[in-house]
Design an enzyme around this catalytic site. Structure first.
Site, PDB file in Angstrom:
ATOM      1  N   ASP A  63      66.215  61.705  80.150  1.00 56.48           N
ATOM      2  CA  ASP A  63      66.346  60.376  80.742  1.00 56.48           C
ATOM      3  C   ASP A  63      64.947  59.809  80.999  1.00 56.48           C
ATOM      4  O   ASP A  63      64.070  59.916  80.159  1.00 56.48           O
ATOM      5  CB  ASP A  63      67.210  60.429  81.998  1.00 56.48           C
ATOM      6  CG  ASP A  63      67.953  59.120  82.250  1.00 56.48           C
ATOM      7  OD1 ASP A  63      67.306  58.068  82.294  1.00 56.48           O
ATOM      8  OD2 ASP A  63      69.187  59.157  82.415  1.00 56.48           O
ATOM      9  N   GLU A 102      68.252  53.386  89.001  1.00 55.11           N
ATOM     10  CA  GLU A 102      67.288  53.459  87.887  1.00 55.11           C
ATOM     11  C   GLU A 102      66.002  52.717  88.233  1.00 55.11           C
ATOM     12  O   GLU A 102      65.920  52.012  89.233  1.00 55.11           O
ATOM     13  CB  GLU A 102      67.872  52.837  86.620  1.00 55.11           C
ATOM     14  CG  GLU A 102      68.438  53.832  85.618  1.00 55.11           C
ATOM     15  CD  GLU A 102      67.355  54.612  84.881  1.00 55.11           C
ATOM     16  OE1 GLU A 102      66.159  54.525  85.247  1.00 55.11           O
ATOM     17  OE2 GLU A 102      67.706  55.345  83.933  1.00 55.11           O
ATOM     18  N   ASN A 153      65.185  55.816  76.328  1.00 57.05           N
ATOM     19  CA  ASN A 153      64.715  56.281  77.624  1.00 57.05           C
ATOM     20  C   ASN A 153      63.336  56.921  77.494  1.00 57.05           C
ATOM     21  O   ASN A 153      62.739  56.939  76.424  1.00 57.05           O
ATOM     22  CB  ASN A 153      65.693  57.331  78.188  1.00 57.05           C
ATOM     23  CG  ASN A 153      66.704  56.740  79.142  1.00 57.05           C
ATOM     24  OD1 ASN A 153      66.355  55.935  80.004  1.00 57.05           O
ATOM     25  ND2 ASN A 153      67.956  57.128  79.003  1.00 57.05           N
TER      26      ASN A 153
END
Length: 290
Positions: free
Chosen positions: A197, A16, A146
């Site tokens: 996301d 991430e 997100n």
């Protein structure tokens, strides 16, 4: 034709928070559950993995010597050379059920960052604003916050709750980075495959989003229309970041989290980081106002 190539073969359970440092041509990203900060230089491929004392998920540049790391118990100032981290401000430090998740720096230098339950507990997360030592909670009761990103002029902010699969937009003060008015639905993805996301906004105001579970990198117009979808080699892409010469490419992190052995065997690129060559007009991330 779009070219997609492997950037780093290092495998993260939950990769991430990619951020490209223009002066050093280095991509930074995180292995959240592995408590690692990863970095690799574009060009010579020099790779380093730094062990962290806490789960962390994103960072922003402060200056040439320091970075601000978004971690499970607050924001840390990290020395680039020594790796030493000192907590600047505590955020949800007493809540052992949550961790940090998404983040992006507003053009004003304000940082928006999010928290969520470590097991995605319903409405356990929130989105925060940080600037010059001050923290404000902007949006509470979010399950998986997100897609935080900003228009080039700083007048619009975007974010999503992956659990309900809707991307939101809100007017923003370009000077402070604070929201103005109520957030409205920008794109409703509830009828599509996968979940919204991480996102980043290019110099033309287009929003590029990684679609978890669908193996897709999607582009949305500033008016809220999905205008392009690019298949990527992993099922669970997590977040894009502009990188490369002219910031014309996108680095995309990914994850193998929640996959059993059969699923991982069917998705051998899961957890790796790829480069998507698009010829975009990308943008450098703003430095955070410490």
């Amino acid at each position: 034709m779009t070219e997609i190539s492997l950037f780093s073969p290092d495998v993260s359970e939950l990769g991430e928070g990619p951020t490209f440092d223009v002066p050093t041509k280095t991509l930074f990203w995180f292995d959240i559950t592995g408590k690692r900060l990863l970095e690799q230089r574009d060009g010579d491929g020099r790779f380093q993995a730094h062990s962290l004392p806490v789960m962390a998920s994103a960072l922003a540049s402060i200056d040439g010597d320091r970075q601000l790391v978004v971690a499970e118990d607050g924001l840390y100032v990290r020395d680039r050379i020594t790796g030493r981290m000192i907590r600047r401000v505590a955020v949800e430090a007493e809540n052992k059920l949550t961790r940090s998740n998404d983040s992006r720096t507003h053009p004003s230098g304000a940082l928006w960052f999010s928290t969520m339950g470590k097991n995605a507990e319903a409405k356990a997360g929130a989105i925060y604003w940080y600037r010059e030592g001050e923290v404000r909670k902007l949006y509470p009761d979010i399950t998986i916050p997100n897609a935080i990103c900003f228009s080039p002029d700083g007048r619009t902010a975007y974010f999503a709750d992956t659990a309900i699969n809707k991307m939101m937009r809100v007017d923003c003060d370009p000077i402070t980075g604070l929201p103005v008015g109520e957030a409205t639905i920008f794109y409703d993805a509830t009828q599509g495959e996968g979940g919204l996301d991480g996102s980043v906004c290019d110099a033309d105001g287009q929003i590029w989003n990684a679609r978890w579970g669908a193996g897709s990198l999607d582009c949305y117009s500033p008016e809220g229309t999905r205008i392009r979808s690019i298949k990527v080699p992993m099922t669970q892409p997590t977040c894009p970041a502009f990188c490369g010469t002219g910031l014309s490419n996108l680095a995309v992190t990914s994850a193998w989290q929640h996959m059993d052995d059969e699923a991982r065997a069917a998705d051998p690129e899961a957890g790796k980081t790829f480069i998507v060559e698009l010829g975009l007009r990308g943008r450098a991330e703003a430095s955070v106002a410490l």
